[in-house]
Design an enzyme around this catalytic site. Structure first.
Site, PDB file in Angstrom:
ATOM      1  N   CYS A 125       0.830  -1.207   0.000  1.00 46.86           N
ATOM      2  CA  CYS A 125       0.000   0.000   0.000  1.00 46.86           C
ATOM      3  C   CYS A 125       0.872   1.266   0.000  1.00 46.86           C
ATOM      4  O   CYS A 125       1.991   1.247  -0.535  1.00 46.86           O
ATOM      5  CB  CYS A 125      -0.977  -0.004   1.173  1.00 46.86           C
ATOM      6  SG  CYS A 125      -2.324   1.190   0.955  1.00 46.86           S
ATOM      7  N   ASP A 194      -3.174   1.116  10.165  1.00 45.88           N
ATOM      8  CA  ASP A 194      -4.372   1.953  10.336  1.00 45.88           C
ATOM      9  C   ASP A 194      -4.805   1.918  11.797  1.00 45.88           C
ATOM     10  O   ASP A 194      -5.227   2.924  12.347  1.00 45.88           O
ATOM     11  CB  ASP A 194      -5.499   1.474   9.415  1.00 45.88           C
ATOM     12  CG  ASP A 194      -5.195   1.841   7.966  1.00 45.88           C
ATOM     13  OD1 ASP A 194      -4.465   1.081   7.305  1.00 45.88           O
ATOM     14  OD2 ASP A 194      -5.633   2.919   7.525  1.00 45.88           O
TER      15      ASP A 194
HETATM   16  P1  RI2 Z   1       0.278   6.245   6.918  1.00 46.48           P
HETATM   17  C1  RI2 Z   1      -3.609   3.498   4.442  1.00 46.48           C
HETATM   18  O1  RI2 Z   1      -4.987   3.355   4.324  1.00 46.48           O
HETATM   19  C2  RI2 Z   1      -2.874   2.178   4.279  1.00 46.48           C
HETATM   20  O2  RI2 Z   1      -3.572   1.086   4.828  1.00 46.48           O
HETATM   21  C3  RI2 Z   1      -1.598   2.494   5.012  1.00 46.48           C
HETATM   22  O3  RI2 Z   1      -0.869   1.334   5.376  1.00 46.48           O
HETATM   23  C4  RI2 Z   1      -2.151   3.233   6.231  1.00 46.48           C
HETATM   24  O4  RI2 Z   1      -3.210   4.033   5.722  1.00 46.48           O
HETATM   25  C5  RI2 Z   1      -1.161   4.061   7.005  1.00 46.48           C
HETATM   26  O5  RI2 Z   1      -0.683   5.139   6.262  1.00 46.48           O
HETATM   27  P2  RI2 Z   1      -5.853   4.030   3.109  1.00 46.48           P
HETATM   28  O6  RI2 Z   1      -6.242   5.421   3.585  1.00 46.48           O
HETATM   29  O7  RI2 Z   1      -0.484   6.913   8.012  1.00 46.48           O
HETATM   30  O8  RI2 Z   1      -5.052   4.032   1.847  1.00 46.48           O
HETATM   31  O9  RI2 Z   1       1.502   5.542   7.418  1.00 46.48           O
HETATM   32  O10 RI2 Z   1      -7.082   3.149   3.002  1.00 46.48           O
HETATM   33  O11 RI2 Z   1       0.577   7.184   5.757  1.00 46.48           O
END
Ligand code: RI2
Length: 308
Positions: A125, A194
């Site tokens: 991701c 998350d």
């Molecule tokens: P940071 C994201 O969720 C991903 O799951 C990623 O691992 C997590 O947030 C943490 O991201 P999404 O918003 O806070 O893409 O480390 O569903 O940037």
């Protein structure tokens, strides 16, 4: 941007990433408080509570949003004078935003030490915290080979590839289903979070648990880069983390599948603590079993159970 606009952008994922949604929510609450010029504390309190509820309803899974919003309201009460309430909210929001950015930087500097020269690192991701670790290791002069999963259906892996390329690391992009095949060529996995539950389980982008399982099988260390506000006080009370289900159109067009096909789109999954080697936080590297301690010490949530 108004609170409604921010909440809508979080819902549609124009604003995404667990830490970023928390920061933008804090910013929206600060702006709402600043925009109120009246002296009616009750009215300001009511507006702020409404804004809080709207933001919290935008996405259900990442506890960072909940923790961020809670910290904006720290030390506030409906009995405060309007001006004091406004100032407290503004200052709390600023503190949260500043500290959350500093945390990513500290995580990078601590996490970099877990990466060795020549390591082949896999990430999933698009996590700014995980990227901070990988990019800092590169800045520290370590030669790194980065593997990036596509991360269907939103393909956040493409953002990660861009972030790495901009930092001077050439990314290797793979489809999600190539993760286990590739694990034999990987030295370390670094992902973001998350939510981290009080038992140390990790809630992160769908597919994370399969990667953790493959890493465990191949004896490849699995590291999580997570700010302390990704730990969930709510899970201490037994609350289960709601796994967000998004629309089927994000996965496939309905004219591509036989009529009646049910298309599921869960966007997060749970990785058991046994598959996690270490969690890199801004207060140090901790094992998943330290999650409860982080919640109590760093987030200040003493476990108080109302018996009646
Ligand atoms: P940071 C994201 O969720 C991903 O799951 C990623 O691992 C997590 O947030 C943490 O991201 P999404 O918003 O806070 O893409 O480390 O569903 O940037």
């Amino acid at each position: 941007m108004s609170i409604d606009d921010i909440a809508a952008s979080i819902r549609s994922m124009e604003i995404r990433g667990a830490a970023e949604i928390a920061r933008r929510a804090a910013e929206a609450l600060r702006e709402e408080a600043e925009a109120y010029r009246g002296a009616d504390a009750h009215e300001l309190w009511t507006r702020m509570q409404k804004g809080k509820a709207t933001l919290l309803a935008s996405r259900p899974t990442a506890v960072s949003l909940w923790n961020g919003v809670q910290s904006v309201f720290k030390g506030t009460s409906p009995e405060m004078e309007a001006e004091v309430l406004r100032r407290t909210i503004v200052s709390n929001a600023d503190t949260f935003i500043r500290r959350s950015k500093e945390a990513v930087d500290i995580i990078g500097r601590i996490g970099s030490k877990r990466i060795r020269d020549g390591d082949r690192v896999l990430t999933h991701c698009n996590s700014k915290a995980a990227l901070s670790v990988i990019i800092q290791a590169h800045k520290d002069g370590k030669r790194i080979e980065a593997f990036v999963t596509e991360s269907r259906p939103w393909r956040q892996g493409l953002l990660t590839a861009r972030d790495l390329a901009e930092a001077g690391i050439r990314p290797n992009l793979i489809v999600d289903s190539a993760a286990r095949w590739l694990m034999k060529d990987v030295d370390v996995v670094v992902v973001g979070a998350d939510t981290i539950c009080s038992n140390g389980a990790l809630i992160n982008k769908i597919g994370t648990s399969q990667i953790a399982l493959a890493a465990h099988e191949a004896r490849v260390p699995f590291l999580v880069a997570a700010e302390t506000f990704k730990f969930s006080p709510k899970t201490m009370y037994g609350e289960l983390v709601e796994i967000e289900e998004r629309g089927s159109s994000e996965v496939v067009r309905l004219d591509e599948v036989p009529e009646g096909t049910r298309v599921l789109n869960p966007v997060f999954d749970a990785t058991p603590p046994e598959y996690i080697d270490a969690i890199i936080t801004e207060v140090g590297v901790v094992p998943p079993s330290a999650a409860y301690e982080i919640i109590v010490k760093e987030l200040g949530h003493e476990f108080i159970f109302e018996r009646n």
